[in-house]
Structure formats: C-alpha cells, structure tokens
Scaffold this motif. Sequence first.
Motif, short mmCIF file in Angstrom:
data_model
loop_
_atom_site.label_atom_id
_atom_site.label_comp_id
_atom_site.label_asym_id
_atom_site.label_seq_id
_atom_site.Cartn_x
_atom_site.Cartn_y
_atom_site.Cartn_z
N ALA A 26 -57.97 -64.70 76.39
CA ALA A 26 -58.19 -65.10 77.78
C ALA A 26 -58.21 -66.62 77.82
O ALA A 26 -58.81 -67.27 76.95
CB ALA A 26 -59.51 -64.54 78.30
N SER A 27 -57.54 -67.17 78.82
CA SER A 27 -57.43 -68.63 78.91
C SER A 27 -58.78 -69.31 79.05
O SER A 27 -58.92 -70.47 78.69
CB SER A 27 -56.51 -69.00 80.07
OG SER A 27 -56.95 -68.39 81.27
N TRP A 28 -59.80 -68.60 79.52
CA TRP A 28 -61.13 -69.18 79.69
C TRP A 28 -61.96 -69.11 78.40
O TRP A 28 -63.03 -69.70 78.31
CB TRP A 28 -61.89 -68.48 80.82
CG TRP A 28 -61.89 -66.98 80.73
CD1 TRP A 28 -61.09 -66.13 81.43
CD2 TRP A 28 -62.69 -66.15 79.89
NE1 TRP A 28 -61.35 -64.82 81.09
CE2 TRP A 28 -62.33 -64.81 80.14
CE3 TRP A 28 -63.69 -66.39 78.94
CZ2 TRP A 28 -62.92 -63.73 79.48
CZ3 TRP A 28 -64.27 -65.32 78.29
CH2 TRP A 28 -63.90 -64.01 78.56
N CYS A 29 -61.48 -68.40 77.38
CA CYS A 29 -62.22 -68.18 76.13
C CYS A 29 -62.01 -69.34 75.15
O CYS A 29 -60.88 -69.65 74.78
CB CYS A 29 -61.77 -66.86 75.49
SG CYS A 29 -62.42 -66.58 73.83
N GLY A 30 -63.08 -69.95 74.72
CA GLY A 30 -63.00 -71.07 73.79
C GLY A 30 -62.35 -70.71 72.47
O GLY A 30 -61.57 -71.50 71.91
N THR A 32 -60.15 -68.31 71.97
CA THR A 32 -58.72 -68.12 72.23
C THR A 32 -58.02 -69.46 72.31
O THR A 32 -56.95 -69.66 71.72
CB THR A 32 -58.49 -67.33 73.54
OG1 THR A 32 -59.08 -66.03 73.42
CG2 THR A 32 -57.01 -67.18 73.86
N GLN A 33 -58.61 -70.42 73.00
CA GLN A 33 -58.02 -71.75 73.12
C GLN A 33 -57.88 -72.42 71.75
O GLN A 33 -56.84 -73.01 71.44
CB GLN A 33 -58.88 -72.63 74.04
CG GLN A 33 -58.90 -72.18 75.47
CD GLN A 33 -59.96 -72.89 76.29
OE1 GLN A 33 -60.58 -73.86 75.85
NE2 GLN A 33 -60.21 -72.39 77.50
N ASP A 52 -52.50 -63.10 78.15
CA ASP A 52 -53.71 -63.66 78.76
C ASP A 52 -54.39 -62.59 79.62
O ASP A 52 -54.08 -62.44 80.80
CB ASP A 52 -53.35 -64.89 79.59
CG ASP A 52 -54.57 -65.58 80.18
OD1 ASP A 52 -54.36 -66.57 80.88
OD2 ASP A 52 -55.71 -65.13 79.95
N GLY A 54 -57.24 -62.59 80.82
CA GLY A 54 -58.11 -63.16 81.84
C GLY A 54 -57.33 -63.86 82.94
O GLY A 54 -57.91 -64.45 83.84
N GLY A 55 -56.02 -63.78 82.89
CA GLY A 55 -55.18 -64.49 83.86
C GLY A 55 -53.98 -63.67 84.26
O GLY A 55 -54.09 -62.52 84.70
N LYS A 58 -53.57 -59.89 83.21
CA LYS A 58 -54.83 -59.14 83.31
C LYS A 58 -54.65 -57.63 83.24
O LYS A 58 -55.44 -56.94 82.61
CB LYS A 58 -55.54 -59.52 84.61
CG LYS A 58 -56.96 -59.04 84.69
CD LYS A 58 -57.66 -59.62 85.88
CE LYS A 58 -59.13 -59.25 85.85
NZ LYS A 58 -59.89 -59.93 86.89
#
Length: 107
Positions: A26-30, A32-33, A52, A54-55, A58
Amino acid sequence: MVIGRKKPVRLLQKHSMPEPIQLIGASWCGFTQKMEAKIDDSAHSDQFCMIDCGGADKGHEACRDVRGFPTFKAGDKTCHVGYSDDVGAIVTKCTPSSASAPVYLPH
C-alpha cells in the motif's frame, strides 16, 4: 522497475521471467515504501510489479487474503512476507522452483 507507475499489472511483463514477482503493498505503508526503494536500487528491479492495495489496485485479486504489507507472490503463491534488505533473496524464494512456502523475516 514498475513501482509507482499507474499501468495495469498485465502490461508489466517485459522481462525474462514468465510472470513478474508481485510486490503487494500500500502506498501509505512505510515498509512498502522502503521495499519499493530497495527494489528500485537493485539489479532485480525488472522482475517485480507493484500492486497498490491501498490505492489504484484496491480491488485487485492479489490483495485478497493479504495479512500484511509488503507481501510477495509468485503466481498465486505467497513466497515472502515482510520487508527485507536482501532483494536477491526474495527473488530466489519467489522463483518457480522455490516458491512453495512463505518465509517471514523480522523487520
């Protein structure tokens, strides 16, 4: 690497492997980033595609039954769960000959 691009997964199979290793996150997950950046900097970046959950992706089928991010799948089998500094080890675990059981590594 295809991470961060908004192309459909089915168009991202431009490499020698039969199908890409799916980085499901998910793009909001640290984590994952952090994993995306590690893959981008590796020699294996062309062997992965990002989904993704979370984006934009989904509702993607690969997001079902995922219990944490990042999760790596080869085909329909989970081959690695969690962040790892060793992208090569993930590739080895996720190749068809070794993608039998998930391996969980501590963060």
